[in-house]
Write an enzyme that holds these catalytic residues in place. Structure first.
Site, short mmCIF file in Angstrom:
data_model
loop_
_atom_site.label_atom_id
_atom_site.label_comp_id
_atom_site.label_asym_id
_atom_site.label_seq_id
_atom_site.Cartn_x
_atom_site.Cartn_y
_atom_site.Cartn_z
N GLU A 209 60.14 2.82 -165.96
CA GLU A 209 61.34 2.38 -165.23
C GLU A 209 61.41 0.87 -165.42
OE1 GLU A 209 63.55 4.18 -163.45
OE2 GLU A 209 62.60 6.13 -163.70
N CYS A 243 66.49 -4.54 -159.80
CA CYS A 243 66.62 -4.12 -161.20
C CYS A 243 68.01 -3.60 -161.53
CB CYS A 243 65.57 -3.07 -161.52
SG CYS A 243 65.69 -1.64 -160.44
P1 NAD Z 1 55.88 -6.74 -164.14
O1 NAD Z 1 56.08 -5.93 -165.37
O2 NAD Z 1 55.46 -8.15 -164.30
O3 NAD Z 1 54.78 -6.07 -163.20
C1 NAD Z 1 54.84 -4.71 -162.79
C2 NAD Z 1 53.44 -4.20 -162.51
O4 NAD Z 1 52.69 -4.26 -163.72
C3 NAD Z 1 52.66 -4.99 -161.47
O5 NAD Z 1 51.97 -4.07 -160.63
C4 NAD Z 1 51.69 -5.80 -162.30
O6 NAD Z 1 50.48 -6.07 -161.64
C5 NAD Z 1 51.45 -4.90 -163.48
N1 NAD Z 1 51.05 -5.65 -164.67
C6 NAD Z 1 51.25 -6.96 -164.94
N2 NAD Z 1 50.74 -7.29 -166.15
C7 NAD Z 1 50.19 -6.14 -166.64
C8 NAD Z 1 49.51 -5.84 -167.85
N3 NAD Z 1 49.27 -6.76 -168.77
N4 NAD Z 1 49.11 -4.57 -168.04
C9 NAD Z 1 49.37 -3.63 -167.11
N5 NAD Z 1 50.01 -3.86 -165.95
C10 NAD Z 1 50.41 -5.11 -165.71
O7 NAD Z 1 57.24 -6.61 -163.32
P2 NAD Z 1 57.63 -7.31 -161.96
O8 NAD Z 1 57.77 -8.78 -162.19
O9 NAD Z 1 56.76 -6.86 -160.86
O10 NAD Z 1 59.07 -6.66 -161.71
C11 NAD Z 1 60.21 -7.18 -162.29
C12 NAD Z 1 60.68 -6.33 -163.47
O11 NAD Z 1 60.69 -4.98 -163.11
C13 NAD Z 1 62.09 -6.65 -163.88
O12 NAD Z 1 62.18 -6.61 -165.28
C14 NAD Z 1 62.89 -5.53 -163.25
O13 NAD Z 1 64.12 -5.28 -163.87
C15 NAD Z 1 61.95 -4.39 -163.37
N6 NAD Z 1 62.23 -3.38 -162.38
C16 NAD Z 1 62.68 -2.18 -162.77
C17 NAD Z 1 62.99 -1.22 -161.82
C18 NAD Z 1 63.50 0.16 -162.17
O14 NAD Z 1 63.57 0.99 -161.28
N7 NAD Z 1 63.87 0.45 -163.39
C19 NAD Z 1 62.82 -1.51 -160.47
C20 NAD Z 1 62.34 -2.75 -160.12
C21 NAD Z 1 62.03 -3.68 -161.08
#
Ligand code: NAD
Length: 460
Positions: A209, A243
């Site tokens: 997602e 998002c």
């Molecule tokens: P992110 O990708 O930075 O982090 C998401 C999760 O991934 C966190 O729990 C983080 O600890 C983990 N993570 C970080 N680095 C990682 C790595 N190298 N390997 C594995 N896991 C890792 O995203 P964010 O900043 O928390 O959220 C913002 C993004 O999420 C935006 O792009 C937004 O559009 C998207 N988003 C999508 C939805 C949806 O439903 N489609 C909903 C909310 C947010």
């Protein structure tokens, strides 16, 4: 960092069959519902502390969603788990065929920070409903919320059934070394790629997602005041860190001026002349994102807003006009309270621009013209579409929610969530009282007769 042990415990527990009975699943969902009610004050306080969300916002955009998922799952679960009868071809007659949904096993759910309750627990509801054991990885960028959710889970569920793991990227990377049976990830496309690569090593199915730039298109025939009010609400909810928020707007040049004026009017009504004092307006999650967003302010003319304060991580609702084509604010996912408004004269211009861009999670169309609506839906791709509103397409349990292309793949909410955590297992039971000989060697039919026979026998 080693996570082999919690994953092994979860796997052993799943192997006992303990997560499968319908009564068990129901009981866990009810427990989750009661725990959320019990911990509600602490959750609301944590969301306020982490993200500046008011209780009103948190109840409507976080807890309300999870409760709706739980009650929907409780109402429909017995139907979802029921085997679905399917027809079988004459070739294998006598036989009965059916599909029975089965839990994948041990699921990993990784959540983002922006809706740290909803986006971690709604998938959890689906995972429980489908009968999985779960490892939860909340986002480190909403630490107080992660702490409250960890306590809630620890108090209500055995660690071998649902186990939270806290920490940042390094923890997530270590966790992903383990073999899971399903990974459900919500976050950025950058990390989504890392997750998918890690999952590939174990051939683990994933749901991603992700985010993107959700465009809103306002046609000349749209109800302008209403479009502006709805776009303003969806864009600046959670200070634009949603998002499915409209990322930018394409407005027909004939209605550009009234649209901008209506946006301004709505923003004044929602947050007052000084949004810093509004209890309905949030803050930017951290200084890194704040700096990134403030840089965008230079890329166009500030039509409205633009006030900011790094100390408070406050950036007021901002509308940008006259943004140069190719500016970073038009290329990158904004994910904050900056709304570029672009104009167009001909729908074909917008279509061409959007067709060249990565596929967004949502597409928002504002028009009263059904033919135009249909044409745009056909010509533009996106995870979901909402006509004459924003975000409404992902509210509730009826419509599957998910992305396409750059915005991810797989869907959830309601039945779709149950399916995301289930393997659709086909079962065919053959009768034993008849065993037609012609499939066994040696071949008994001429090629011509075989073709004719197959034509009939493969029908179901
Ligand atoms: P992110 O990708 O930075 O982090 C998401 C999760 O991934 C966190 O729990 C983080 O600890 C983990 N993570 C970080 N680095 C990682 C790595 N190298 N390997 C594995 N896991 C890792 O995203 P964010 O900043 O928390 O959220 C913002 C993004 O999420 C935006 O792009 C937004 O559009 C998207 N988003 C999508 C939805 C949806 O439903 N489609 C909903 C909310 C947010």
């Amino acid at each position: 960092m080693q996570f082999a042990e919690p994953v092994r415990r979860a796997r052993d527990f799943f192997a006992t069959g303990g997560t499968r009975p319908l009564a068990f699943r129901r009981e866990q969902l009810q427990k989750l519902s009661a725990a959320l009610q019990q911990h509600e004050p602490a959750i609301l306080a944590a969301l306020q502390a982490d993200l500046g969300k008011s209780p009103y916002q948190s109840l409507s955009s976080e807890l309300g969603f999870v409760h709706a998922e739980i009650s929907h799952a409780l109402r429909h679960l017995s139907r979802w788990v029921a085997p679905l009868k399917r027809r079988t071809p004459w070739l294998v007659a006598p036989a009965r065929g059916w599909v029975q949904p089965e839990p994948f096993g041990v699921a990993l759910i990784v959540g983002p920070w922006n809706y740290p309750v909803q986006l971690l627990l709604s998938p959890l509801v689906s995972a429980i409903a489908a009968g999985n054991a779960v490892i939860l990885k909340p986002s480190e960028l909403a630490p107080r919320t992660a702490e409250v959710l960890t306590t809630l889970v620890a108090e209500n569920f055995s660690p071998e059934y649902i186990s939270p793991v806290n920490g940042g990227a390094e923890v997530a990377v270590a966790l992903l070394q383990e073999k899971f049976d399903k990974i459900f990830f919500t976050g950025s496309a950058r990390v989504g790629r890392i997750v998918m690569a890690a999952a590939a090593r174990h051939l683990t199915p994933v749901t991603l997602e992700l985010g993107g730039k959700c465009p809103a298109i306002v046609c000349a025939d749209a109800k302008i005041e209403l479009a502006a009010r709805r776009i303003a609400w969806g864009k600046f909810l959670g200070a634009g860190q949603t998002c499915v928020a409209p990322d930018h707007v394409h407005v027909h040049s004939r209605v550009r001026e009234p649209f901008l004026q209506a946006l301004k009017k709505s923003l004044l009504e929602f947050y007052g002349a000084d949004p810093r004092r509004s209890t309905d307006y949030g803050r930017i999650v951290n200084a890194k994102h704040f700096d990134r967003l403030v840089n965008y302010l230079r890329e166009g003319k500030i039509f409205y807003g633009g006030e900011h304060d790094r100390q408070e991580l406050f950036l007021s609702p901002t509308v940008l006009t006259e943004v140069a084509a190719g500016a970073p604010v038009l290329r990158e996912e904004i994910f904050g309270p900056v709304l570029p408004v672009l104009e167009f004269d001909d729908m074909a211009e917008v279509t061409a621009r959007l067709q060249a861009a990565p596929t967004p999670l949502a597409l928002y169309l504002f028009t009263q013209d059904r033919a135009c609506e249909e044409k745009m839906i056909n010509e533009l791709r996106s995870g979901g579409v909402c006509v004459n509103d924003v975000i409404a397409q992902m509210v509730g349990t009826g419509l599957p929610f998910g992305g396409l292309g750059q915005s991810g793949f797989g869907t959830y909410h309601g039945r779709a969530g149950f399916d995301a955590f289930s393997h659709q297992r086909s079962v065919l039971r053959r009768g034993t009282w008849l065993d037609l000989p012609f499939r066994y060697p040696p071949a008994r039919l001429s090629v011509a007769r075989l073709k004719r026979a197959l034509n009939f026998l493969l029908r179901d």
